[in-house]
Enzyme design. Sequence first.
Site, PDB file in Angstrom:
ATOM      1  N   CYS A 171     -30.272  55.898  82.637  1.00 14.30           N
ATOM      2  CA  CYS A 171     -29.782  57.265  82.451  1.00 14.30           C
ATOM      3  C   CYS A 171     -28.846  57.318  81.253  1.00 14.30           C
ATOM      4  CB  CYS A 171     -29.064  57.756  83.701  1.00 14.30           C
ATOM      5  SG  CYS A 171     -28.452  59.460  83.544  1.00 14.30           S
TER       6      CYS A 171
ATOM      7  N   ASN B 104     -42.750  53.758  80.205  1.00 12.42           N
ATOM      8  CA  ASN B 104     -42.291  55.139  80.339  1.00 12.42           C
ATOM      9  C   ASN B 104     -42.066  55.716  78.938  1.00 12.42           C
ATOM     10  OD1 ASN B 104     -39.361  56.754  81.829  1.00 12.42           O
ATOM     11  ND2 ASN B 104     -41.360  57.568  81.355  1.00 12.42           N
TER      12      ASN B 104
ATOM     13  N   VAL C  16     -33.917  63.442  88.390  1.00 17.76           N
ATOM     14  CA  VAL C  16     -32.835  63.996  89.201  1.00 17.76           C
ATOM     15  C   VAL C  16     -33.193  65.403  89.661  1.00 17.76           C
ATOM     16  CG1 VAL C  16     -30.432  64.754  89.200  1.00 17.76           C
ATOM     17  CG2 VAL C  16     -31.055  62.597  88.099  1.00 17.76           C
TER      18      VAL C  16
ATOM     19  N   GLU D 281     -41.351  64.446  82.361  1.00 18.95           N
ATOM     20  CA  GLU D 281     -41.312  65.831  81.917  1.00 18.95           C
ATOM     21  C   GLU D 281     -42.679  66.499  81.955  1.00 18.95           C
ATOM     22  OE1 GLU D 281     -38.620  67.768  80.971  1.00 18.95           O
ATOM     23  OE2 GLU D 281     -37.427  66.135  81.804  1.00 18.95           O
TER      24      GLU D 281
END
Length: 411
Positions: free
Chosen positions: A162, A262, A81, A287
């Site tokens: 999410c 992931n 996001v 990240e």
Amino acid sequence: MATPIITQNPSLPTAPKEEEALEDDRLCSGISSFSLLEKEQPQSSSSSDSLSSLGSPCRIERVWAHWKKLGAPKLIVAPMVDNSELPFRMLCRKYGAEAAYTPMLHSRIFSENGKYRTQEFTTCKEDRPLFVQFCANNPDTLLEAAQMVGPHCDYVDINLGCPQRIARRGNYGAFLMDNLPLIKSLVEKLAQNLQVPVSCKIRIFPNLEDTITYARMLEDAGCALLAVHGRTRDEKDGTKFRADWTAIKAVKEALRIPVLANGNIRHMDDVRSCLEETGVDGVLSAESLLENPALFAGFRTAEWIEGEEESNRDGGLDQGDLLVEYLKLCEKYPVPWRMIRVHVHRMLGDWFRIHPDVREDFNKQTKLTFEFLYDMVNRLRGLGTRIPLYVKSSDAGVLGDKVAPQAVQDS
């Protein structure tokens, strides 16, 4: 020429000062391109030509043909996001990324608000393969938004992973795991009506069998590619909870469609290990890419060479170099200043820890300019700051010449 699309994401935290928020919401420069979305008609709702058509006897073969036509990318920028916007995607692509996701877009706002479409999503012809990700809890609304982006991407992705409180309040993301029939209806709606295939990104259940059942349901509903984040909905902090590659491997072995992994991808050693241990078709990083957008080119930050200094060398690149490249891409492909602000903090975090006064000066700026940011990088260099990115000899050519660090530097 960039293609704008926009949505004001409700998950964004509110800035302490209204005027500062307004400044950060400005585009970093005027949009010089036009929105293809506003000029093209939505895709036909006929499912007869859909790549992921549920009635096709060769659906799985067609799914794989599409994936291979895209080059079967293994190194992929995860959806983030406000962080995986066009300039950042293009920077990562320069340094080895073979595909990328957009930030999560809110399907209802996207379908209703032209300004949101224009500002929050932009793309260009070099920005492929591309996954456009939406959050949704209404099949018709999701389809309306998906039809707008179908001609400009390679997959329309449904965010089912999410775990944040905003997703709980909005009833989307990982909190739809409590309503599997609704998830099935979202996937079926897109699979039966889009010409571009539908993909999904999920988190795992605490129980492995529940995860396998969930993944098979998605495949049967028409999902053409599944990305699996190997953490549960409650495991939000990636620094505290390791992703479960065993669960990801089990999903890969249970499905017939491409599966991506992931979690725990911090450098190329992790890429190698994940591909070998899980058998997946590709990996996503999030990240770690924010701090080091050159990760997929074999570069790594100093924290990942501890104890192995002799097998690593200065790669001739640092995060200041990457930030300057990113800023130049932002001048070419305008984005809101709030996105740039986050990337500055992530790429220069180690530098700011050495010179907190420079960080304080940056944080005081309610109205950013490119001139200020370029001068700030030069100021840090003038203070003698340089924290190199390192390369490990075994990283060169891990997955072909396109990830060899020297090839990237010489390009």
